[in-house]
Design an enzyme around this catalytic site. Structure first.
Site, PDB file in Angstrom:
ATOM      1  CG  HIS A  64     -20.547   5.748  -3.554  1.00 22.61           C
ATOM      2  ND1 HIS A  64     -20.111   4.473  -2.899  1.00 22.61           N
ATOM      3  CD2 HIS A  64     -19.640   5.728  -4.537  1.00 22.61           C
ATOM      4  CE1 HIS A  64     -19.035   4.041  -3.539  1.00 22.61           C
ATOM      5  NE2 HIS A  64     -18.678   4.686  -4.506  1.00 22.61           N
ATOM      6  CG  ASP A  92     -18.731  -4.111  -7.967  1.00 26.43           C
ATOM      7  OD1 ASP A  92     -18.316  -3.701  -9.190  1.00 26.43           O
ATOM      8  OD2 ASP A  92     -18.225  -3.851  -6.881  1.00 26.43           O
ATOM      9  NE  ARG A 118     -14.061  -2.395 -14.018  1.00 23.48           N
ATOM     10  CZ  ARG A 118     -14.683  -1.388 -13.047  1.00 23.48           C
ATOM     11  NH1 ARG A 118     -15.376  -2.009 -12.265  1.00 23.48           N
ATOM     12  NH2 ARG A 118     -14.604  -0.356 -13.199  1.00 23.48           N
ATOM     13  CB  SER A 172     -18.339  -1.046 -10.334  1.00 19.00           C
ATOM     14  OG  SER A 172     -17.672  -1.141  -9.000  1.00 19.00           O
ATOM     15  CE  LYS A 189     -19.318  -1.003  -5.227  1.00 16.83           C
ATOM     16  NZ  LYS A 189     -17.990  -1.087  -5.496  1.00 16.83           N
TER      17      LYS A 189
HETATM   18  N1  URA Z   1     -15.460   2.538  -7.310  1.00 18.70           N
HETATM   19  C1  URA Z   1     -16.067   1.409  -7.218  1.00 18.70           C
HETATM   20  O1  URA Z   1     -16.984   0.939  -6.456  1.00 18.70           O
HETATM   21  N2  URA Z   1     -16.062   1.018  -8.438  1.00 18.70           N
HETATM   22  C2  URA Z   1     -15.374   1.250 -10.018  1.00 18.70           C
HETATM   23  O2  URA Z   1     -15.251   0.891 -10.585  1.00 18.70           O
HETATM   24  C3  URA Z   1     -14.544   2.473  -9.340  1.00 18.70           C
HETATM   25  C4  URA Z   1     -14.723   3.155  -8.302  1.00 18.70           C
END
Ligand code: URA
Length: 434
Positions: free
Chosen positions: A82, A161, A168, A183, A187
């Site tokens: 990621h 999220d 946010r 966050s 995932k």
């Molecule tokens: N990427 C994400 O998935 N979440 C965040 O809060 C910032 C970057």
């Protein structure tokens, strides 16, 4: 339990319990806690922070707010990767076929771009016919058959999220370390991989502008992953200028293909090798970084990584002939050089501004429902440390709308700073945290 009391508690700097965090996440997901209360809570967290226990509790509550993908039907150690997001970040396009060609099963969920950063799904859709809208069964059977599948993030993956990130985004509460860490990790944990390699970006195109902050974020995320039994590592990498030369969906796919042909930009190739090596180590496919890098070089040299990309594109409905003939990709109608206003060394590039310029050409989303133009973007000709004569091109711009190109050009030039002195070389890989 009342949300009002929890907001008040956090406002005063007290830690929330696991039960309180679970109450808040469940209520927000099912709609019983309204946006305005959650916004107030996010702002309180932004100013007061969260301790490691709270961050883990928030991550797990969000991960469990929807489906937790079960990848046990896929043989072998599944390693996910990621990136915290950047400009010209086409890493997944080259890296996933590289590691799949080395025998690591790649079962990856990816997102679309929003704001100045791009998304893997959009880039892949540059291949005519390509689809990431596959069902979980096809996803799993494709990984078992050809070793690689990428699907779009389903609505059921960490829905808390999804909702919270959107909130946010419009309440100026994105850039808090605990919130970013929870966050991303919610995932990743829900997506089911056994091991995770994080590419944490730092610099003017990243969320974390300072290296120390990127390292702190990486530490929080690796602690969360390792704490719940998923081997998690992080590579801290440079995002103080665009990665590689290409910025824009189809242009980035072409650059990823060139990289799989062994002709990629140096910085981008270096990053793919480092991330790939960490993935091979996590999957026990190699015992040392040197051996892992040698394996990755081999699949580039013998063409297996490129063939894997073609196999993957075909399996998901795309025209794989583009992999071997990237000149077939449709690029924008107009091609224009953007010239340097003065002579000198490029001493700095305001990286997120380049992402915004690509967005202005139509290459990114202003809102989550915007249509994007896959054919537009830039190919940089000069990067930090390069000398340029006034009037020489800094980049080639690809656009379909002259008015948008004029606006983007003006902003693009302002993103570059020049100096008479050659700047110190900037390291692509800043650290590896495991
Ligand atoms: N990427 C994400 O998935 N979440 C965040 O809060 C910032 C970057």
């Amino acid at each position: 339990m009342r949300m009002y009391d929890l907001i008040s508690k956090k406002k005063l700097g007290e830690a929330l319990t696991k039960e309180e965090i679970e109450f808040m996440v469940t209520g927000f997901t099912d709609g019983s806690i309204p946006d305005y209360q959650m916004s107030a809570m996010m702002m309180a967290i932004y100013f007061q922070g969260m301790n490691p226990e709270e961050t883990v509790a928030l991550t797990m509550a969000m991960a469990k707010s929807g489906d937790m993908l079960d990848l046990s039907a896929i043989d072998g150690i599944k390693v996910d990767k990621h990136s915290t997001g950047g400009v010209g970040d086409k890493t997944s396009l080259a890296l996933t076929p590289m590691v799949a060609a080395c025998g690591i099963p790649v079962a990856k969920m990816s997102g679309r771009g929003l704001g100045h950063t791009g998304g893997t799904i959009d880039k892949l859709e540059s291949f005519p016919g390509f689809s990431t809208g596959i069902e979980t069964e096809q996803f799993i059977s494709q990984v078992n058959e050809i070793g690689i599948a990428i699907m779009g993030q389903t609505a059921d993956l960490a829905p808390a999220d999804k909702k919270l990130y959107a909130l946010r985004d419009v309440t100026a509460t994105v850039d808090n370390m605990s919130l970013i860490a929870s966050s991303i990790m919610s995932k990743k944990l829900a997506a089911g991989a056994d091991a995770i390699v994080l590419d944490v970006k730092t610099g003017s195109g990243a969320f974390m502008k300072e290296e120390a902050d990127a390292k702190a974020l990486a530490k929080i995320m690796t602690d969360i992953g390792n704490g719940v039994g998923r081997c998690t590592k992080a590579v801290i990498s440079d995002m103080d200028q665009p990665l590689g030369f290409a910025v824009g969906n189809a242009l980035e796919v072409i650059e990823a293909i060139e990289t799989l042909n062994g002709n990629g930009p140096e910085d981008f190739s270096l990053l793919c090798m480092e991330l790939g090596a960490q993935m091979l180590l996590s999957a026990n496919k190699a015992q040392t970084v040197e051996k892992a890098k040698a394996m990755l070089l081999e699949v580039i040299d013998n063409g297996k990584a490129l063939d894997k990309l073609a196999e993957f594109v075909k399996a998901q409905g795309g025209d794989e002939s583009y992999v071997y003939h990237p000149e077939k990709f449709t690029l924008a109608m107009f091609k224009r050089p953007i010239n340097a206003p003065v002579s000198g060394y490029v001493s700095h590039i305001e990286c997120d501004e380049i992402g915004v310029c690509s967005l202005m050409l139509g290459g990114g989303r202003e809102t989550k429902d915007s249509e994007i133009d896959l054919s537009v973007g830039f190919v940089l000709q000069k990067k930090v440390g390069d000398y340029v004569e006034a009037g020489q091109p800094l980049a080639i711009m690809y656009g379909n709308d002259i008015a948008k190109m004029d606006m983007a050009e003006e902003r693009f030039v302002k993103a570059y700073t020049f100096s008479d002195i050659k700047p110190a070389e900037c390291l692509m890989i800043k650290a590896v945290i495991s």
